[in-house]
Write a protein that holds these residues in place. Structure first.
Motif, PDB file in Angstrom:
ATOM      1  N   LYS A 182       0.843  -1.190   0.000  1.00 11.32           N
ATOM      2  CA  LYS A 182       0.000   0.000   0.000  1.00 11.32           C
ATOM      3  C   LYS A 182       0.886   1.251   0.000  1.00 11.32           C
ATOM      4  CE  LYS A 182      -3.649  -2.625   0.515  1.00 11.32           C
ATOM      5  NZ  LYS A 182      -4.579  -2.856  -0.613  1.00 11.32           N
ATOM      6  N   LYS A 183       0.272   2.361  -0.381  1.00  9.07           N
ATOM      7  CA  LYS A 183       0.998   3.632  -0.304  1.00  9.07           C
ATOM      8  C   LYS A 183       1.381   3.908   1.152  1.00  9.07           C
ATOM      9  CE  LYS A 183      -0.987   5.979  -4.338  1.00  9.07           C
ATOM     10  NZ  LYS A 183      -1.735   7.180  -4.812  1.00  9.07           N
TER      11      LYS A 183
ATOM     12  N   LYS B 183       9.851   4.841   0.408  1.00  8.44           N
ATOM     13  CA  LYS B 183       8.457   4.885   0.830  1.00  8.44           C
ATOM     14  C   LYS B 183       7.562   4.914  -0.406  1.00  8.44           C
ATOM     15  CE  LYS B 183       5.379   7.423   3.956  1.00  8.44           C
ATOM     16  NZ  LYS B 183       5.289   8.571   4.904  1.00  8.44           N
ATOM     17  N   ILE B 184       6.620   3.993  -0.473  1.00  7.74           N
ATOM     18  CA  ILE B 184       5.780   3.841  -1.662  1.00  7.74           C
ATOM     19  C   ILE B 184       4.861   5.059  -1.822  1.00  7.74           C
ATOM     20  CG2 ILE B 184       3.962   2.461  -2.739  1.00  7.74           C
ATOM     21  CD1 ILE B 184       5.171   0.010  -1.369  1.00  7.74           C
ATOM     22  N   ASP B 185       4.901   5.657  -3.017  1.00  6.89           N
ATOM     23  CA  ASP B 185       4.039   6.813  -3.295  1.00  6.89           C
ATOM     24  C   ASP B 185       3.180   6.615  -4.547  1.00  6.89           C
ATOM     25  OD1 ASP B 185       5.935   6.986  -5.286  1.00  6.89           O
ATOM     26  OD2 ASP B 185       6.293   9.136  -5.050  1.00  6.89           O
ATOM     27  N   GLN B 186       3.368   5.475  -5.239  1.00  7.99           N
ATOM     28  CA  GLN B 186       2.560   5.238  -6.442  1.00  7.99           C
ATOM     29  C   GLN B 186       2.442   3.740  -6.700  1.00  7.99           C
ATOM     30  OE1 GLN B 186       3.914   5.662 -10.777  1.00  7.99           O
ATOM     31  NE2 GLN B 186       2.835   7.604 -10.475  1.00  7.99           N
ATOM     32  N   ILE B 187       1.209   3.301  -6.997  1.00  9.77           N
ATOM     33  CA  ILE B 187       0.946   1.910  -7.380  1.00  9.77           C
ATOM     34  C   ILE B 187       0.030   1.945  -8.596  1.00  9.77           C
ATOM     35  CG2 ILE B 187      -0.043  -0.309  -6.697  1.00  9.77           C
ATOM     36  CD1 ILE B 187       0.560   0.412  -3.800  1.00  9.77           C
TER      37      ILE B 187
ATOM     38  N   VAL C 132       5.144  -0.711  -8.508  1.00  6.58           N
ATOM     39  CA  VAL C 132       5.079  -0.173  -7.149  1.00  6.58           C
ATOM     40  C   VAL C 132       6.305   0.728  -6.979  1.00  6.58           C
ATOM     41  CG1 VAL C 132       5.059  -0.729  -4.692  1.00  6.58           C
ATOM     42  CG2 VAL C 132       3.855  -2.215  -6.313  1.00  6.58           C
TER      43      VAL C 132
END
Length: 396
Positions: free
Chosen positions: A207-208, A224-228, A265
């Protein structure tokens, strides 16, 4: 007159002896012939072994993906341990030189030329320079990616060839190598649904806001994930570098088993040594429940097989003891009486029921028909089988 009467009695005696002999032979024909010793037992044993073999084959087919995935995971873990061991043995000067070389590679790369790593395997950038950069173990391993949330820890190799993607994950050669440069976009690819492997299969759970790490030498780069997104294979717009942004994108096929699209991701660099997002999926006790269910299934299969074996034994004994079919030695198992024992329904060799037993009713044969045709009082001295007017004399 007396001479004629004596001949009649002698003839009647011979015919009665002949009838008794015929009845005894008919009774003997009714006796169940014992089969070969242990034949029924061996047959039942072989059937049980076949049932067990079928069960083991089914269990092996069911367990193969799990066992293969575990073996391959251990192989990947060994590669990572070897990588860490090599990095620990490097001198500070050697590590600094390798790190600087990777940063220069990214600066010289500029805007990369991207393509779908799962369709094209030819590099569009000088191969020698790329393969020499961060070749820590001499086998093409440059780093490893760790995603704690989905329990993934996989080596990252140079390129995206078929061999590479069956050992771990691959770095697209025409994208930036993960470093702490201000502007770069590296792409790491991994399979989903490969038989006997678990690579990026659970990437859909990310997840974001989740954090993962890429470990290069002794640098623990955190993202840190910012786009999927889900994109088409030829859509590389979202994989281009953005000025002043440091990105690493994890890429895999989707949907599971169809692979018509690509799941990306993207994570933004947020510094070093920031812990990844811990697992939030099923707890470990789910695995124990699964193993318990597997054990219960195996136990039930054993009980069913055992019950079927007992039924086969009972049926074989009934067939054997009552002459319904072939069988082994009578009276060896199951507690059923054999011939000659009290309560047995077997006819002895002399045509007489054993002591304590009852004579079974045999089908009507020549002997019984002959016996039923005798007069109520038998033959007297005056009317033997050969006497005029007797049934035997009438051609019966």
């Amino acid at each position: 007159m007396s001479e004629h009467s004596g001949k009649g009695r002698a003839g009647a005696s011979k015919d009665q002896s002949r009838l008794r002999s015929s009845r005894a032979q008919g009774a003997r024909r009714e006796v169940v012939k014992p089969g070969r010793p242990g034949h029924a037992g061996r047959s039942i044993k072989w059937r049980s072994m076949v049932d067990l073999l079928i069960f083991l084959i089914g269990l092996g087919i069911f367990m193969y993906p799990l066992v293969a995935a575990y073996v391959n995971y251990q192989s990947a873990s060994s590669a990572i341990d070897n990588y860490d061991s090599i990095v620990e043995r490097l001198t500070p000067a050697e590590k600094a030189e390798m790190w600087a070389q990777a940063k220069r590679y990214d600066e010289e790369l500029g805007k990369p030329t991207l393509r779908d790593p799962f369709k094209y395997h030819k590099l569009k950038y000088p191969v020698n320079l790329y393969n020499r950069t961060l070749n820590v173990d001499g086998k093409g391993m440059m780093a490893y990616v760790e995603i704690p949330k989905i329990s993934v820890k996989l080596p990252v190799y140079h390129g995206t060839s078929d061999d590479v993607l069956l050992k771990g994950t691959g770095h697209i050669a025409t994208t930036h190598i993960p470093t702490d440069n201000k502007t770069l976009h590296g792409v790491i690819t991994g399979h989903t649904g490969a038989v006997g492997h678990i690579f990026f299969d659970n990437l859909t759970q990310m997840k974001k806001g989740d954090v993962f790490q890429v470990r290069v030498l002794d640098h623990h780069l955190s993202y840190k994930i910012d786009q999927i997104r889900v994109i088409m294979p030829n859509d590389v717009h979202n994989l281009q570098p953005v000025e002043g942004r440091n990105y690493v994108t994890l890429l895999t096929c989707t949907p599971y088993g169809i692979n018509s699209h690509r799941l990306i991701v993207r994570g933004r660099y947020i510094g070093d040594n920031i812990p990844g997002t811990p697992p939030q999926g099923a707890p470990k006790w789910v695995l124990w429940i699964f193993l318990l269910a597997l054990l219960i299934t195996a136990l039930l299969m054993h009980l069913v097989t055992r019950k079927r074996r007992q039924c086969r034994i009972a049926i074989a004994l009934i067939h054997r003891n009552y002459g319904l079919g072939p069988g082994g030695d009578p009276g060896l198992a199951g507690g059923l009486p054999g011939p000659g024992s009290p309560g047995s329904a077997f006819i002895g060799p002399a045509g007489v029921a054993p002591a304590g037993g009852q004579m079974p009713r045999a089908p009507a044969g020549p002997a019984s028909l002959a016996r039923s045709s005798l007069p109520a009082g038998g033959w007297d001295d005056a009317s033997g089988p050969g006497a005029p007017g007797s049934r035997m004399d009438q051609g019966f």
